[in-house]
Design an enzyme around this catalytic site. Structure first.
Site, short mmCIF file in Angstrom:
data_model
loop_
_atom_site.label_atom_id
_atom_site.label_comp_id
_atom_site.label_asym_id
_atom_site.label_seq_id
_atom_site.Cartn_x
_atom_site.Cartn_y
_atom_site.Cartn_z
N GLY A 150 1.58 6.50 1.41
CA GLY A 150 2.69 5.87 0.71
C GLY A 150 2.34 4.52 0.12
N HIS A 172 -5.02 -3.93 -19.68
CA HIS A 172 -4.87 -4.86 -20.80
C HIS A 172 -6.04 -5.84 -20.81
CE1 HIS A 172 -0.83 -3.42 -21.59
NE2 HIS A 172 -0.68 -3.37 -20.28
N ALA A 180 -1.88 4.15 3.50
CA ALA A 180 -0.67 3.60 2.92
C ALA A 180 -0.87 2.14 2.50
CB ALA A 180 0.48 3.71 3.91
N ASN A 234 5.68 13.16 -3.33
CA ASN A 234 6.97 12.75 -2.81
C ASN A 234 7.68 11.83 -3.81
OD1 ASN A 234 9.09 12.30 -0.89
ND2 ASN A 234 7.60 12.68 0.74
#
Length: 185
Positions: free
Chosen positions: A141, A114, A159, A84
């Protein structure tokens, strides 16, 4: 050894000052821009750009716009892939999605990391670890998947989760950090 070879081997490398890597990222950004600027109904052009951008496309694919990645060639998707809006993939290392993977809006997959040491980090050094997403996985999501993670087949990531470690097959996992809360029988 080139910086790209170091990147692909998971070693510390300089992404900020290497002309070859900078050029590859710029080419990828141009393709992403072209993709994101297309009309949504122009599926033929959208598919053509994705197939030229991604390392491997196993079958039907739909990535809603906008979509961003760093190199593109390190991304592999299996059959029946859907993502999406606002997918971000930092693909300094391989990112592999199995068949029947569904990714909800605003998800990020980061292979780049890093150093903790500020002196090394300030030199622009980074490392990359692959991400592997199995078959039949649903990513909810606003999920963020970090370097080196594998998510097993038939799993669901809730989510808002931040996935910092491997998730076994047939699991429902949620949270920050993401943890298994249920096995799928």
């Amino acid at each position: 050894m080139t910086e790209k070879e170091k990147m692909l081997k998971g070693m510390l490398y300089d992404a900020n000052n290497d002309p070859a890597l900078i050029a590859e990222r710029m080419e990828c950004k141009e393709k992403c821009r072209d993709y994101n600027d297309l009309r949504p109904a122009d599926t033929a052009k959208r598919n053509a750009i994705l197939k030229s951008l991604l390392g491997k496309v196993g079958g039907d694919i739909l990535i809603e716009q906008p979509f961003y990645c760093d190199y593109g060639y390190n991304i592999e998707v299996g059959k029946n892939f859907y993502a999406n809006f606002n997918l971000v993939i930092l693909d300094e290392a391989p990112v592999r999605f199995g068949d029947n993977v569904f990714v909800a809006p605003n998800c990020s997959f980061y292979t780049a990391g890093h150093p903790l040491d500020p002196m090394e980090r300030n030199k622009g050094l980074e490392y990359a670890r692959p991400i592997t997403i199995g078959h039949n996985v649903w990513i909810g999501g606003n999920v963020c998947v970090l370097p080196g993670v594998t998510i097993g087949d038939n799993s669901v990531i809730g989510a808002g989760s931040v996935v910092v470690g491997d998730i076994p097959a047939r699991s429902v996992a949620v949270g920050n950090p993401c943890r298994v809360v249920k096995q799928i029988l």
